[in-house]
Structures are given as C-alpha cells and as structure tokens.
Scaffold this motif. Sequence first.
Motif, PDB file in Angstrom:
ATOM      1  N   VAL B 119       0.867  -1.172  -0.036  1.00  0.00           N
ATOM      2  CA  VAL B 119      -0.150  -0.189  -0.095  1.00  0.00           C
ATOM      3  C   VAL B 119       1.098   1.415  -0.069  1.00  0.00           C
ATOM      4  CG1 VAL B 119      -1.587   1.192   1.347  1.00  0.00           C
ATOM      5  CG2 VAL B 119      -2.019  -1.055   0.947  1.00  0.00           C
ATOM      6  N   GLY B 120       1.924   1.484   0.693  1.00  0.00           N
ATOM      7  CA  GLY B 120       2.784   2.221   0.907  1.00  0.00           C
ATOM      8  C   GLY B 120       3.547   2.679  -0.368  1.00  0.00           C
ATOM      9  N   MET B 121       3.941   1.391  -0.948  1.00  0.00           N
ATOM     10  CA  MET B 121       4.695   1.702  -2.614  1.00  0.00           C
ATOM     11  C   MET B 121       3.667   1.982  -3.437  1.00  0.00           C
ATOM     12  SD  MET B 121       6.457  -2.125  -2.717  1.00  0.00           S
ATOM     13  CE  MET B 121       8.318  -2.404  -2.320  1.00  0.00           C
ATOM     14  N   ALA B 122       2.647   1.456  -3.345  1.00  0.00           N
ATOM     15  CA  ALA B 122       1.449   2.002  -4.465  1.00  0.00           C
ATOM     16  C   ALA B 122       1.052   3.571  -4.162  1.00  0.00           C
ATOM     17  CB  ALA B 122       0.406   1.254  -4.431  1.00  0.00           C
ATOM     18  N   TYR B 123       1.067   3.672  -3.105  1.00  0.00           N
ATOM     19  CA  TYR B 123       0.639   5.184  -2.830  1.00  0.00           C
ATOM     20  C   TYR B 123       1.940   6.088  -3.319  1.00  0.00           C
ATOM     21  CZ  TYR B 123      -1.170   9.328  -0.246  1.00  0.00           C
ATOM     22  OH  TYR B 123      -1.745  10.710  -0.050  1.00  0.00           O
ATOM     23  N   ALA B 124       3.009   5.723  -3.079  1.00  0.00           N
ATOM     24  CA  ALA B 124       4.235   6.700  -3.133  1.00  0.00           C
ATOM     25  C   ALA B 124       4.208   6.827  -4.838  1.00  0.00           C
ATOM     26  CB  ALA B 124       5.556   5.910  -2.786  1.00  0.00           C
ATOM     27  N   GLU B 125       4.013   5.719  -5.419  1.00  0.00           N
ATOM     28  CA  GLU B 125       4.276   5.834  -6.979  1.00  0.00           C
ATOM     29  C   GLU B 125       3.062   6.871  -7.483  1.00  0.00           C
ATOM     30  OE1 GLU B 125       6.914   3.766  -8.800  1.00  0.00           O
ATOM     31  OE2 GLU B 125       7.135   4.376  -6.789  1.00  0.00           O
ATOM     32  N   LYS B 126       2.055   6.706  -6.770  1.00  0.00           N
ATOM     33  CA  LYS B 126       0.989   7.469  -7.400  1.00  0.00           C
ATOM     34  C   LYS B 126       1.383   8.903  -7.268  1.00  0.00           C
ATOM     35  CE  LYS B 126      -3.455   4.920  -7.929  1.00  0.00           C
ATOM     36  NZ  LYS B 126      -4.194   5.658  -8.967  1.00  0.00           N
ATOM     37  N   LEU B 127       1.846   9.188  -5.779  1.00  0.00           N
ATOM     38  CA  LEU B 127       2.449  10.705  -5.432  1.00  0.00           C
ATOM     39  C   LEU B 127       3.425  11.270  -6.299  1.00  0.00           C
ATOM     40  CD1 LEU B 127       1.684  12.515  -3.169  1.00  0.00           C
ATOM     41  CD2 LEU B 127       3.602  11.527  -1.951  1.00  0.00           C
ATOM     42  N   LYS B 128       4.091  10.345  -6.657  1.00  0.00           N
ATOM     43  CA  LYS B 128       5.231  10.735  -7.682  1.00  0.00           C
ATOM     44  C   LYS B 128       4.962  10.610  -9.169  1.00  0.00           C
ATOM     45  CE  LYS B 128       8.230   7.361  -6.320  1.00  0.00           C
ATOM     46  NZ  LYS B 128       9.294   6.529  -6.435  1.00  0.00           N
ATOM     47  N   GLY B 129       3.575  10.258  -9.577  1.00  0.00           N
ATOM     48  CA  GLY B 129       3.133  10.570 -10.911  1.00  0.00           C
ATOM     49  C   GLY B 129       3.919   9.155 -11.778  1.00  0.00           C
ATOM     50  N   GLU B 130       4.161   8.234 -10.964  1.00  0.00           N
ATOM     51  CA  GLU B 130       4.658   7.157 -11.624  1.00  0.00           C
ATOM     52  C   GLU B 130       3.801   6.200 -12.327  1.00  0.00           C
ATOM     53  OE1 GLU B 130       7.850   6.862 -12.489  1.00  0.00           O
ATOM     54  OE2 GLU B 130       8.976   8.293 -11.005  1.00  0.00           O
ATOM     55  N   ASP B 131       4.002   5.607 -13.522  1.00  0.00           N
ATOM     56  CA  ASP B 131       2.964   4.586 -13.771  1.00  0.00           C
ATOM     57  C   ASP B 131       3.494   3.130 -13.661  1.00  0.00           C
ATOM     58  OD1 ASP B 131       1.228   3.127 -15.348  1.00  0.00           O
ATOM     59  OD2 ASP B 131       2.500   3.232 -17.025  1.00  0.00           O
ATOM     60  N   SER B 132       3.324   2.924 -12.366  1.00  0.00           N
ATOM     61  CA  SER B 132       3.837   1.550 -11.850  1.00  0.00           C
ATOM     62  C   SER B 132       2.841   0.928 -11.149  1.00  0.00           C
ATOM     63  CB  SER B 132       5.082   1.757 -10.758  1.00  0.00           C
ATOM     64  OG  SER B 132       5.988   2.712 -11.018  1.00  0.00           O
ATOM     65  N   ARG B 133       3.008  -0.466 -10.936  1.00  0.00           N
ATOM     66  CA  ARG B 133       1.999  -1.237 -10.300  1.00  0.00           C
ATOM     67  C   ARG B 133       2.682  -2.067  -9.306  1.00  0.00           C
ATOM     68  NH1 ARG B 133      -0.565  -3.124 -16.088  1.00  0.00           N
ATOM     69  NH2 ARG B 133      -1.381  -1.056 -16.637  1.00  0.00           N
ATOM     70  N   VAL B 134       2.038  -2.246  -8.345  1.00  0.00           N
ATOM     71  CA  VAL B 134       2.542  -2.988  -7.235  1.00  0.00           C
ATOM     72  C   VAL B 134       1.874  -4.586  -7.078  1.00  0.00           C
ATOM     73  CG1 VAL B 134       3.147  -3.086  -5.113  1.00  0.00           C
ATOM     74  CG2 VAL B 134       3.101  -0.978  -5.967  1.00  0.00           C
ATOM     75  N   TYR B 135       2.565  -5.794  -7.310  1.00  0.00           N
ATOM     76  CA  TYR B 135       1.779  -6.919  -7.152  1.00  0.00           C
ATOM     77  C   TYR B 135       2.287  -7.553  -5.920  1.00  0.00           C
ATOM     78  CZ  TYR B 135       1.080  -6.391 -12.068  1.00  0.00           C
ATOM     79  OH  TYR B 135       0.644  -5.893 -13.407  1.00  0.00           O
ATOM     80  N   VAL B 136       1.020  -8.177  -4.953  1.00  0.00           N
ATOM     81  CA  VAL B 136       1.546  -8.721  -3.743  1.00  0.00           C
ATOM     82  C   VAL B 136       0.823 -10.089  -3.687  1.00  0.00           C
ATOM     83  CG1 VAL B 136       1.066  -8.316  -1.224  1.00  0.00           C
ATOM     84  CG2 VAL B 136       1.249  -6.266  -2.527  1.00  0.00           C
ATOM     85  N   VAL B 137       1.564 -11.064  -3.205  1.00  0.00           N
ATOM     86  CA  VAL B 137       1.100 -12.323  -3.224  1.00  0.00           C
ATOM     87  C   VAL B 137       0.991 -12.432  -1.707  1.00  0.00           C
ATOM     88  CG1 VAL B 137       1.543 -14.662  -3.411  1.00  0.00           C
ATOM     89  CG2 VAL B 137       1.924 -13.254  -5.357  1.00  0.00           C
ATOM     90  N   LEU B 138      -0.254 -12.829  -1.332  1.00  0.00           N
ATOM     91  CA  LEU B 138      -0.870 -13.029   0.266  1.00  0.00           C
ATOM     92  C   LEU B 138      -1.145 -14.432   0.461  1.00  0.00           C
ATOM     93  CD1 LEU B 138      -1.238 -10.541   2.238  1.00  0.00           C
ATOM     94  CD2 LEU B 138      -3.724 -11.242   2.017  1.00  0.00           C
ATOM     95  N   SER B 139      -0.961 -14.982   1.516  1.00  0.00           N
ATOM     96  CA  SER B 139      -1.614 -16.282   1.805  1.00  0.00           C
ATOM     97  C   SER B 139      -2.950 -16.141   2.370  1.00  0.00           C
ATOM     98  CB  SER B 139      -0.584 -16.969   2.969  1.00  0.00           C
ATOM     99  OG  SER B 139      -0.602 -16.176   4.238  1.00  0.00           O
ATOM    100  N   ASP B 140      -3.967 -16.923   2.544  1.00  0.00           N
ATOM    101  CA  ASP B 140      -4.961 -16.894   3.359  1.00  0.00           C
ATOM    102  C   ASP B 140      -4.705 -16.808   4.705  1.00  0.00           C
ATOM    103  OD1 ASP B 140      -4.480 -19.500   3.248  1.00  0.00           O
ATOM    104  OD2 ASP B 140      -6.238 -20.438   2.832  1.00  0.00           O
ATOM    105  N   GLY B 141      -3.760 -17.587   4.914  1.00  0.00           N
ATOM    106  CA  GLY B 141      -3.520 -17.225   6.661  1.00  0.00           C
ATOM    107  C   GLY B 141      -3.249 -15.901   7.078  1.00  0.00           C
TER     108      GLY B 141
END
Lengths: 305, 266
Positions: B119-141
């Motif tokens: 979330v912090g990475m995605a927020y920062a990329e938007k703030l900087k005006g970068e066209d980056s996407r952040v992919y996260v793999v989460l366990s159901d745990g």
Amino acid sequence: VRNTFARTFYEAARTDSRLCVVVADISPAGSMEQFRKEYPKRFVNTGVAEQIMIGMCAGMAMRGLRPFAYTIATFALFRPYEFIRDDLCYQDLPVTVVGVGGGVTYSTLGGTHHAMEDVAIASALPNMRVIAPCDPEETRAATQWCTTQEEGPVYLRLGKAGEPVITDKAPPFEYGKVRLIRDGRDALILGYGPILKMGIDAALSLEARGLSVGVASVHTLKPLDREGIANLLARFPRIAVVEEMVPSGGLGDAVKAIAWDNGLACKIRCLSLKHEFVHSYGSHGELLAVHGLDPRAIARALESA
Amino acid sequence: MSTFDASAARRRCLKYRRRILDVSQRVGALHIAPAFSCLEMTDVIYHGLMRNRRDLFVMSKGHGCMSQYVILEDLGIMPTDEIERYCSSAGILGAHPDRGNPGIEASTGSLGHGLGIGVGMAYAEKLKGEDSRVYVVLSDGELQEGSTWEAVMTAANHGLDNLLLFVDMNDFSGLERMSEAHPAVYPVAEKFRAFGWETGEANGHDAAAVHAAASARQGGKPFVLVGKTVKGRGVSFMEHVPIWHYRSPNKEEYATAVRELVEVSA
C-alpha cells in the motif's frame, strides 16, 4: 514542542517534496494543518490504525519518499512495535517515528496513554536511533536533523506543548553528542526530554545553597555519546541522572556502565519513573511527583551523594 | 484479449517445481508446499503481468519465496549460484525473502506485513506520478491478521488501482484448516468488495484463468484475485498434507515426487 516540530517539518517539507506525514487519527496542530492544506497528498491519515501507519511508511520510504509517522507515543511505538522492528529497522529504512507525549505527559489519561518504557524498547532495536529533545529549541534542531538524514529509522520522542526554552545559552545541537546546557563545578545533572527543566530548577535551588551544578541534555540516546558522557563524569564528582522513563534500559543504566568501564569514581544517583503502573491523575508535575520525581528529590539526591 | 500463453506457463511451472524439489535435497526444510500453491499465480505475475523495470513485487507470504526465487533465476535476476547456496552460510538466501537480494523489494516472513508495505509503495508511486503497479502475493493465513485489514481499508480509501493482490487460498495454516478456524470469513471476495475493492476469482493453478481475471479488471479501485489453490499442488502425496509446509522430502520421497511430476492444469 509539538508546534515547533510541526513548524520545522513544514519549513523543511516546502523545499523537499519527499517529506510526507502519516498520522493515525491525531489532529494536526499548528503548522501541520497548513502543511495538510498545501500538500494534501503528502499528509495521510490512516485513522485508528497504527500497523498500516508504519507499513505504509516503509513502502513509501522504499520508493524514495521520507515519511514521518506521527501519533501519541504509546500508539506510535507500542501498538505497531513489530512493524517498526521488521518493516523499518530490519530493512533499515529512513522513516522517523514521532511519539508525542513520551513518559507520563498525558497525566490525566491513565496508564494506557503513558509511554514509560519507550526509550528502552526503542533503543533495543538494531538500526533504530533514539532522540529526545528537551525544549522547543532542541526540538527544532532535532527535527531539522531528522528531515535531512537519509540513513535509517529514528524514534523522535517529544513532549506535548508549552515547554519553556532552557537551551538558549547552550552550544548548538549536534546529533549524537551530549550537550552541556548549563555549566557547573560540583555536580552534574544528566537527562533528556522536557523533564530536564526540573533539572534546571534543582540546579538553581542548589546554587542558592552554594553548590555549583551543571545540566546536560543527552538528547541522542542512541547512538549514545559514551565518550562525551565519560568526559563529563570525569569532571564532576557527583552525578544525578534524571529520566522520565522506567528505571531499566535507559540512561541511568548506561551512565553507570560508562563510569564503570572508564574506572571513574564519581557518585551516581539515578532518578526515574517507578517501575510500576501508578494509578494517579492530576497535572504532569503532580504525577511525576507521585513517581518520586521533583526538583527537591533531585537536589536531595545530589546533596546526599 | 489475453495474449498469455498458458501452455508455456504450464511448462515453466513444471520446470520450477522440479527445480524446487532439487534444491530441497540440499536442505532439511524448504517450505515446498506453500511455494507450490502460489506458483502459477506468481508465474502469471512475473511472466504475464509485470512490465519490466516499472512494476514491483512483494511476496507477503514470505515462506512462499522459493516460487519467487526460481522464477527470478529463470529471468536471469537471481544468480544460480545463490539458489545453489540456499540456506547455507556461504549464501545470501534464506527461507524468507530479504530486501536487497536480487529482485527482492521487501523483507517478509512475519505474516500480515506485505500488503501494508505494498500500500505504501503504491501510494508513493501515485504521489510521484509514476505509472508503476505493485503486485502482492498473500496467503489466506494472512487474512487472519488484523494488519491485513488495516491495509485493505487504506488501499481502498486512496483508490490505489495500481495495487494488485493475489490471495493464495490453500486453506492451510499451522494448526488446522483456515476454513475450520475461521469459517465465517467466507466468501472472501465478498469481504473485499465490501471494503471497496474490485475482485476476481479463479482457480489459482489455472494460469490462463488467473491472467484473464487480472487482465479484465476495470480499474479505479485496488484489485484482488482470490485464487483457490491446493497446498503442495503437483506432488500427490504432498497435497493437503501439513508436514510438507516445511519439511524437505527424503531420497525416496524425492524420487517419487520427481517421477510423478506432470504439468499442472486446473
């Protein structure tokens, strides 16, 4: 000191667009409100959610920003502690965690709002630096340092509001260096944070009784200026360490260790909060007195040393 | 619309499973089963979704990192020597990812941290005006960690449509099945929608379906793909058997596993 922090941060943030604030449901005082108005995207409120406050700061720092996490000290440090450890310290990210109201500042709010152990547990973390300025002027200098440092995490422990200036005649703040804010000859009071004003008061009362007492601000608790402290311990025969923190894991232990390691024969008396939850209310000064901390106690400790 | 080559993905994942089994023979423990359950989703992210040098990846379920390591090796980002030295004193790779190692953006291992960092990475990329996407793999745990839901709320509040989450629904945690410990959390996608996320659902081992679901997202909100998976998928005796969360197979088990490995399809 809260307003001084906000004003100093705001000034720095106007010229460095990487500086951001992530707060957890705390009302932005003074200049922080101005910062929020001018740079709404650089002010994030996560609400009553401290783990994401720290996690977000980590992700933002990884992407080149310089975030400050900001809330009441217990919620800034205790609640998200493992996030501070794993996200900020383990990954050594330049994030400043600002804890407002260190110690028992919030004297009427009860034990849930007292950050009595913060310096000890923050200092226990590898890579973490710990700074606790004693007055608005020192807060300004410490905040400036935090806004320009690029290295890793910092815990900045602040008081609340209305603290008097006690460092107006002191040499400039230098990160990592003990700062003699009042010179003396017979005894020295070492401490950090707003409680140092109590040290000044004790020194004044002892002066009236013919004892010349110096006061030093150990604003940087980690890394601790062991050499600077050893030099002071060598100069003064009697030492009082005063801290608004539990008696273990803080400056008192460290000063005794430095004296021992350097073979110094000065007498050292440590005054701190009691190592217990005190169920009392009243003013900040009244609660400190219940813990055994007031100018007379400091004076007595030095006279009896 | 999807140009993703699913048969190539199946061939890659077969190769990755074999590689992970091979590495397992050098260490006592390797987290095979949690790597196998998220393998296809991780493969789709790296080979079908991420754009070079622009997008970011966080393996929030740090114990699944073997899937990431072998993909990074395949991409030429992780040196083969380091895979060979996995969990040894001579190497840099451990059983959880460490930031600073080749291709690793964030240190994880403690559960419930990766999404907040994302979330912090995605927020920062938007703030900087970068066209980056952040992919996260989460366990159901990790859905059982309160911090995950703090991050879920926050991502939606800020409209982080550059954040794409893949949940590995293998139903296992340490003690028992998640469906036994937290039966009331299902259906999971519905919970995310209630929190303001765009959702997709797919069999997490069907690379084409995972790719199609992620590619069909509308945007404007953070996106989650809830992927139903099988812990230990690919080796019959490891599937749904808790011991393979951590243990490495012995010689005979390894031989059996290698013999029966086939391309996994939905």
